[in-house]
Enzyme design. Structure first.
Site, mmCIF file in Angstrom:
data_model
loop_
_atom_site.group_PDB
_atom_site.id
_atom_site.type_symbol
_atom_site.label_atom_id
_atom_site.label_comp_id
_atom_site.label_asym_id
_atom_site.label_seq_id
_atom_site.Cartn_x
_atom_site.Cartn_y
_atom_site.Cartn_z
ATOM 1 N N GLU A 76 -4.638 -9.882 0.047
ATOM 2 C CA GLU A 76 -5.484 -9.796 1.229
ATOM 3 C C GLU A 76 -6.930 -10.023 0.798
ATOM 4 O OE1 GLU A 76 -5.000 -6.170 3.455
ATOM 5 O OE2 GLU A 76 -2.810 -6.211 3.275
ATOM 6 N N GLU B 152 0.814 -1.217 0.000
ATOM 7 C CA GLU B 152 0.000 0.000 0.000
ATOM 8 C C GLU B 152 0.851 1.272 0.000
ATOM 9 O OE1 GLU B 152 -4.177 -1.461 1.887
ATOM 10 O OE2 GLU B 152 -2.548 -1.187 3.311
#
Length: 1003
Positions: free
Chosen positions: A513, A447
């Site tokens: 994820e 991220e």
């Protein structure tokens, strides 16, 4: 040279005098030492150190490293350990937010000045073995968060700024005979803090081992083992490159194979015929033994190295291990336990055993390299690892998204000042971990948007190693798609993945994820698993995440609980968003694991009336490796059991007759097929179940009809309708709008009262964390009003005799906007059995209700729950694949799963009957009428659960709350910030619904 503390805000200043990264091998003086695993070349400095805490660098002590600086009055502190868990600063949980946001107006290139805790450490040591001529001594800080400066005997040694890989320094020239003074200073936030914005608790301090290493005059500084496996898998070559310091040579032998020989390039190699290939299913490791010889031929080092021979990569467009397409049944794992990120090898090994026991085959080290022993253990236990470097710039990424920073200002983005620190972190991880067979991909971090710097990191990985490179951020910033070798996204619905792959087939696809398991969740995950075996390019996913991040705390009354964001007095914080685990904070299993294990199992089983089919999804394991046990049961009681010898090759399907026959007698039966370990493994005992399936069969036939006692008596009183039978009385109030009394087992005192209040229609449950994420209380609040404040219609109840029973009818007006109605009809027979029919007519335009059922209470003494339904753990309509039909029992006080924030929990699907009884066996029995129902028995109402911030905040147990229901909304779990439960797992919206069940006293 001196340490210049003013430089730490500069992202280009991340190391000074630090030794180059190298492999994590150990070296021993001789084979005897190596066999015991205790090296005379190592000395551990863990223990109690002296400690000073300052709230910012300007207040840190000056000159404390000097030999004459007295630190005796300083505090003691444990090393390894976080300072925040030892009485200093405070733990702070934040997800995207920077910890200083709102306190100091700073930007990349700056660090907090007013509050930036500094820990100053001092210890003294004497070398166990003084270095001989030509030997060097180093000190290695395996983990110091987030940056560390080191002095020895007053002399500056060096500086390291990567918290999650070793900062190692040569200290030979600073050593003295006898006692040495070691000093270190750890600053919580350096300039690198802008790229360390991981979703975790913010700690600081020396949190991994501190080790002294003695290097002999000839030393293998670095090892690189590689394996090449032939296309037909029939042969392999093991290669070993050694970076040798000093004049000497290396002799190496591969156990069971032979000695390695040197090529023209100096690389040692050996051919292996018919190699036993490493995989998660068979993690076989060869023993490679290196002997380092000095110029005279004397052995000065013995190095044991374990080698897994395997081939992993993208072949034919998909990820393959040893020629077979792999599916990652994965989980993300923060290195986190009750001591924060201070994890022992034993704790880590227990985690891996639990993963293997629940059919998890892959781990992503989110979002930093773990302690080196994790990789030794994943090699040994067999798990595929995505090794992720220490990088997350989520806060700055979000600043771009919300327009506070232009794209060209993204960190690290294309900014040249961030390139070297990223390449350094990539090298630190790869060089340390490169020899571990379990690592199948390198990850550029998490991220952090995109840009040329991350592209260069990916290229750097490829220049050093052949393993594929992973980076999810390309999904958000597609300017440099070459950054990643796989398509990786987070939390994309299964349907969205399938839609994407319909037109994008250039790369394999994984979810790094998914299934955000915050609180009570993990619903509808079977859709992802089905897709992974239908769509070749979708190769699995990694659950977020392994265990709750929470801090062990005590409330003002001394009661222990697990705290989350804000509970340590910190701000900003992100509340219970840290509670995402399939394990609890103490690493005990949560009910979600029941579903994880079932969905991740390697065998798909279908059962018919006389046979069963097995599809073998393992890659290398024949089903003959497992004992197959078939069990026939009726209401939890075993009727017959048999075994079947199966032999289904990987990728094949086989059919086998059942060794048990369904009886002719009428009733409901279960047939269960279970595959169990024949022999014990590192992670499971013989008999451990690896896969199972259950089928339910109903044999029709005549059953003895119920013969209730004579019809009950209806008493039409002024204020109540009374219904009396031989063993019971029921009282239906005309004043208070409901059933106010139900006594069963009449005696001289009128019998035992089984109701603790008027049963009312219930449409509400305590919001789950996922529901809060999509603002369920705001959307569905009308149903809370309808549950708590419904009133019986002014016309009052009606009562009449129908055959051998009495019917009492109430209509409740629901205070929603617009309003609705719910009829509750009680049909009471002569035995005291009360059949309840509920009919709800929602107001137009209202959203679907969280649940539909009846809420009734009884005394807290009725604390033993037994149910014939799905179990043994809680289950929901979208999380019931792992639940089995059987007869289960438990204590009502333990039915509310202890999620770190109380929420809807403890439900059971497919319930045929349930009882709540006291110590003498007296109580209530509930039965389904039309279809199996859902049922929960808890000590608290939904609103009491909702009002509690932690389990210790729940009120003292005063009652047992019973909630038979037509259905409760599924728990969902695609994500926890906007994704609702899938439509098929929600109650129909705007429709009349009918629910029927029955209850009766038992004694």
């Amino acid at each position: 040279m001196t340490f210049d503390r003013t430089r730490i805000a500069d992202p280009t200043f991340f190391a000074e005098n630090r030794l180059p990264a190298h492999s994590d091998h150990r070296w021993f003086a001789d084979a005897h030492e190596a066999s015991f695993g205790t090296s005379s070349f190592e000395q551990c400095l863990n223990g109690t150190w002296k400690f000073h805490h300052a709230k910012n660098p300007s207040l840190a002590p000056e000159g404390f490293e000097a030999l004459d600086y007295d630190t005796d009055a300083w505090d003691d502190i444990r090393v390894p350990g976080h300072i925040q868990l030892q009485g200093y600063d405070r733990p702070q949980y934040a997800n995207v937010q920077h910890p200083w946001d709102g306190y100091e107006d700073i930007w990349p290139g700056q660090i907090p000045q007013k509050y930036n805790p500094v820990g100053s450490y001092v210890t003294h040591f004497t070398l166990d073995t003084p270095p001989a001529d030509g030997e060097r001594v180093s000190i290695s800080f395996k983990g110091a968060e987030s940056t560390i400066a080191v002095w020895l005997n007053g002399a500056y040694v060096g500086y390291g700024g990567d918290a999650f890989t070793p900062s190692e320094f040569d200290i030979t020239d600073h050593l003295v005979d006898g006692e040495n003074k070691l000093a270190a200073q750890v600053i919580k936030w350096s300039g690198a803090a802008w790229i360390e914005d991981q979703d975790f608790y913010r700690f600081s301090g020396i949190f991994r081992d501190v080790m002294l290493y003695r290097r002999p005059r000839v030393h293998a500084e670095d090892l690189r083992t590689t394996t090449e496996v032939a296309d037909d898998l029939a042969s392999a070559t093991v290669r070993l490159a050694v970076a040798l310091q000093g004049e000497g040579s290396v002799r190496a032998t591969l156990g069971g194979v032979g000695e390695l020989t040197a090529g023209d390039d100096g690389v040692l190699s050996v051919a292996v015929d018919e190699p036993r290939l490493w995989s998660a299913e068979d993690p076989h490791l060869y023993d490679l033994t290196l002997e380092v010889l000095d110029a005279s031929g004397a052995v000065v080092e013995v190095i044991p190295q374990r080698v897994g021979i395997r081939r992993f990569g993208i072949e034919d467009g998909v990820l393959k291990i040893n020629g077979r397409r792999v599916v990652f049944n994965g989980v993300n794992r923060h290195e986190f336990g009750l001591q924060g990120r201070v994890m022992t090898r034993e704790q880590t090994e227990a985690d891996l055993r639990a993963m293997k026991a629940h059919n998890i085959n892959a781990v992503r080290t989110s979002h930093y390299p773990n302690n080196s022993f994790l990789y030794e253990l994943t090699d040994e236990y067999g798990l595929y690892v995505i090794d992720e470097m220490n990088l997350e710039a989520h806060g700055m990424w979000h600043a771009v998204v919300v327009g506070r920073v232009p794209l060209e200002g993204a960190v690290p983005g294309n900014l040249p000042e961030w390139r070297d620190i990223l390449l350094d972190r990539a090298s630190n991880m790869l060089e340390r971990d490169k020899n571990h067979a379990s690592i199948v991909m390198w990850s550029c971090g998490n991220e952090s948007f995109g840009g040329t710097n991350l592209r260069d990191v990916a290229d750097h990985f490829r220049s050093l190693d052949t393993r594929p490179v992973h980076y999810e951020g390309v999904h958000w910033d597609p300017r440099f798609p070459e950054t990643t070798d796989v398509v990786s996204t987070m939390y994309t619905p299964a349907a969205g993945i399938e839609e994407f792959l319909a037109s994008n087939r250039e790369k394999p696809y994984i979810l790094c994820e998914y299934a955000h398991t915050m609180g009570n969740s993990f619903g509808a995950v079977d859709k992802y698993i089905d897709l992974a075996y239908r769509e070749p390019l979708f190769q699995g996913a990694f659950i977020w995440d392994f265990s709750d991040q929470a801090i062990a705390l005590k409330d003002r009354h001394g009661r222990e609980y697990f705290g989350y964001g804000g509970d340590c007095g910190e701000a900003p914080h992100d509340a219970e968003f840290s509670g995402n685990g399939i394990f609890f904070a103490d690493h005990s299993p949560s009910p979600k694991l029941q579903e994880v294990k079932k969905l991740y199992q390697g065998l798909r089983i279908e059962i018919s009336g006389d046979s069963f089919e097995v599809e073998n999804r393992f890659l290398f394991t024949d089903t003959s490796a497992y004992r197959c046990v078939v069990t026939l049961a009726r209401e939890g009681r075993v009727v017959a059991r048999g075994t079947v010898d199966t032999e289904v090759e990987p990728g094949d399907t086989g059919n086998y007759p059942l060794p048990v026959d369904l009886p002719d007698a009428a009733g409901e039966y279960t047939v269960e097929v279970s595959f169990q370990l024949r022999r014990p493994t590192l992670w499971g005992a013989a008999g451990h179940e690896v896969a199972w399936e259950q089928a339910v069969f109903t044999i029709a036939g005549s059953t003895a009809p119920r013969s209730p006692a004579r019809a009950p008596e209806l008493i039409d009183g002024i204020h109540n309708f009374g219904v009396r039978g031989r063993h019971f009385t029921a009282l239906f109030s005309k004043l208070y709008g409901g059933l106010v009394s139900y006594r069963y087992g009449l005696s001289s005192d009128g019998g035992r009262e089984l109701l603790g209040g008027i049963p009312k229609p219930n449409f509400w449950h305590a919001p789950t964390s996922n529901e809060r994420g999509w603002n369920m209380p705001f959307r569905d609040g009308q149903w809370l009003l309808a549950s708590r404040y419904s009133e019986a219609a002014e016309a009052g109840p009606s009562a009449r005799v129908i055959g051998d029973a009495v019917e009492v009818r109430y209509t409740y007006e629901l205070p929603s906007q617009p309003s609705g109605e719910c009829d509750v009809v009680y049909l009471v027979d002569g035995d005291g059995r009360i059949e309840v029919t509920m009919t709800v007519r929602p107001g137009d335009g209202l959203p679907d209700m969280p649940e539909f059922g009846l809420l009734l209470t009884t005394g807290a003494d009725y604390q033993h729950l037994t149910w014939y339904g799905e179990g043994p753990e809680e289950s929901y309509v979208d999380r019931r694949a792992g639940a089995r039909l059987g007869v289960w029992s438990g204590d009502v006080a333990e039915q509310l799963t202890p999620y770190i924030r109380p929420q809807e929990a403890g439900n059971h699907t497919g319930v045929r009957w349930a009882t709540v009884t006291d110590a003498h066996g007296a109580g209530l029995r509930f039965e389904y009428v039309d279809e199996p129902m859902e049922f929960s028995a808890l000590p608290w109402t939904p609103w009491e659960v909702e009002n509690a911030a932690h389990p210790v905040d729940l009120p003292p147990i005063q009652k047992t709350v019973l909630r038979p229901a037509l259905m409760r909304r599924g728990v969902g779990g695609d994500d926890s910030w906007g994704s609702m439960t899938h439509p098929e797992y929600r109650l129909p919206e705007g429709q009349e619904l009918v629910f029927r069940f029955a209850f009766q006293g038992i004694r």
